[in-house]
Design an enzyme around this catalytic site. Sequence first.
Site, PDB file in Angstrom:
ATOM      1  N   ASP A 116      -0.005  14.969  -6.078  1.00 56.11           N
ATOM      2  CA  ASP A 116      -0.675  13.739  -6.460  1.00 56.11           C
ATOM      3  C   ASP A 116       0.282  12.701  -6.966  1.00 56.11           C
ATOM      4  OD1 ASP A 116      -3.038  12.079  -7.185  1.00 56.11           O
ATOM      5  OD2 ASP A 116      -2.472  12.778  -9.179  1.00 56.11           O
ATOM      6  N   ASP A 164      -0.610   9.180  -9.220  1.00 54.90           N
ATOM      7  CA  ASP A 164      -0.901   8.936 -10.786  1.00 54.90           C
ATOM      8  C   ASP A 164      -1.208  10.195 -11.600  1.00 54.90           C
ATOM      9  OD1 ASP A 164      -1.867   5.663 -11.148  1.00 54.90           O
ATOM     10  OD2 ASP A 164      -1.445   6.488  -9.134  1.00 54.90           O
ATOM     11  N   ASP A 176      -0.577   7.391 -15.403  1.00 51.87           N
ATOM     12  CA  ASP A 176      -1.449   6.476 -15.085  1.00 51.87           C
ATOM     13  C   ASP A 176      -1.228   5.193 -15.175  1.00 51.87           C
ATOM     14  OD1 ASP A 176      -3.104   8.938 -14.126  1.00 51.87           O
ATOM     15  OD2 ASP A 176      -4.052   9.085 -16.329  1.00 51.87           O
ATOM     16  N   THR A 219      -2.137  10.910  -1.830  1.00 44.94           N
ATOM     17  CA  THR A 219      -2.693   9.965  -2.663  1.00 44.94           C
ATOM     18  C   THR A 219      -3.814   9.275  -2.296  1.00 44.94           C
ATOM     19  OG1 THR A 219      -2.279   7.935  -4.014  1.00 44.94           O
ATOM     20  CG2 THR A 219      -1.299   8.121  -1.986  1.00 44.94           C
ATOM     21  N   ASP A 274     -10.875   4.117 -13.147  1.00 48.28           N
ATOM     22  CA  ASP A 274     -11.829   3.478 -12.487  1.00 48.28           C
ATOM     23  C   ASP A 274     -12.538   4.503 -11.659  1.00 48.28           C
ATOM     24  OD1 ASP A 274      -9.808   4.839 -10.582  1.00 48.28           O
ATOM     25  OD2 ASP A 274      -8.687   2.979 -10.339  1.00 48.28           O
ATOM     26  N   LYS A 325      -8.946  15.252   0.016  1.00 44.33           N
ATOM     27  CA  LYS A 325      -7.620  15.782   0.028  1.00 44.33           C
ATOM     28  C   LYS A 325      -7.718  16.952   0.637  1.00 44.33           C
ATOM     29  CE  LYS A 325      -5.485  13.305  -3.965  1.00 44.33           C
ATOM     30  NZ  LYS A 325      -4.592  13.412  -5.163  1.00 44.33           N
ATOM     31  N   ASP A 377      -2.962  16.626 -11.146  1.00 47.61           N
ATOM     32  CA  ASP A 377      -3.420  16.748 -12.482  1.00 47.61           C
ATOM     33  C   ASP A 377      -5.054  16.498 -12.580  1.00 47.61           C
ATOM     34  OD1 ASP A 377      -3.622  13.870 -11.965  1.00 47.61           O
ATOM     35  OD2 ASP A 377      -3.732  13.382 -13.872  1.00 47.61           O
TER      36      ASP A 377
END
Length: 482
Positions: free
Chosen positions: A223, A225, A231, A259, A404, A412, A435
Amino acid sequence: MQICSRHSTAAARPLPSPHGSCRPASTRQHLHPTRFVCNVLSRDAPAGDSAKPEAAAESANAAAPAPALPTISDASFTSNGAGYWELLNNPEQEQTIFGGRARSATDANVLRRKGHLKEQDYLIDYMRRMHETHTCEEVMLKMERWITEHRQDPKRSRLKRLVPQLGNFFTPLKLVDAFREYDSVFCLSRRKYIPPNFAELRHVVNIAQVHASADSLKLITFDADGTLYADGEHFEQDNAMIAHIINLMRSNVQVAIVTAAGYPGEAHKFERRLSGLLEAFRALKLPAEITNKFHIMGGECNYLLRVTPDTKRLEFVAEESWKTPVMKGWNEQDIQAMLKEAEGILVEGAKRLNLAVDVIQKPRSVGIVPKTPTIYEVLEDIALTAQNQLVSKVPFCAFNGGNDVFVDVGNKSLGLQSLMSFLGARPHETLHVGDRFTLSGNDTATRDVCSVLWVANPEETGFFIKLLLKDIRKSRWQPYIE
């Protein structure tokens, strides 16, 4: 690691600081003090994303020589394990190749917590409750035996009866050995009144998964962020993960970033997100046989990019060569209908919670970004509302990104399935690091198709990847490069 709940967590204590001290600066080996320049877009920003102007920095670094990656000697590994832990936790100095932003695993950021919503997992919660009647090692012994049984018969295992939400385990997990390794540093078994907390159990399972995956690993995905960088930040020129990614590829492991960010037909926007990494590829003059092992899966599962062999830039891979038959069968009208309904649900949820937002529309996603700061629980409620109310003919992922809420076409899991097929990796040969394993996280779906490492922040990612590289070196007799 295949844990069954749907959320992530932050560490309750710093896993990567077992000794509280590190080797003197004079004994460390670092890369050449060249700084790679990066100009990155935030994940899922509007199409008109603005990027930091880096032209002056690029000019200043254009003539910098390519750095060498020195080898760390086995002499640093002492019989009592101290050298091993110190290597994993060696803080970066201010003037390393990655610069002052490179944080050590002992940084206070490792202690960052994001609330109880990110510390819920059916399996780990069950392990915590077991400590009311079992010692730490008894818990690990039973759980290791139950996982072995569950892998043989996932539908009728004892563990499935105890934890009905449990998914699959794609590798065996030697939890007893992993616990002893962790306990030798943190002394969990010596506590009289306080059992291991959620984060500590997660660390133990992660260590077991790293050891289980190292020998057969063909594909590792990350991943972005919260995993590779904080982040809201970007893949900066001083990101310590650059060296780890290159070392993984040099170890014959395919590396991909999966992502939510999606920019159809605009490879340059993906390049801005990863310019520090791509600049490192160019500065080190990596051959095509190495850079060919790097890919980006954007928009969850909608865009696949690779590195061009000569210029080390990104280019899109033709969809017919990697998309699965299911993905090729999606109807455009169904996609647009889903996005329109999702937008209505997101906007209504924000209105219900008195949250002023900007609406972001993209060809394969729609989302809301708060105009003013809000709390995690508000975004969580909106994401869960979308998950439960949205009805669609195409798969979708409604997730809380932390800052957001977005609804994407696909997820994914589909992205990883297509990557695994494209690159020839099977579930037990694949490892996803993320995460966002919350109920509203977009990493959760990956548990259905491969093993996972659950991290709380980029510092933890760095720690576990160092451990993974050390295991790979032992199993394949390759020199570890720092």
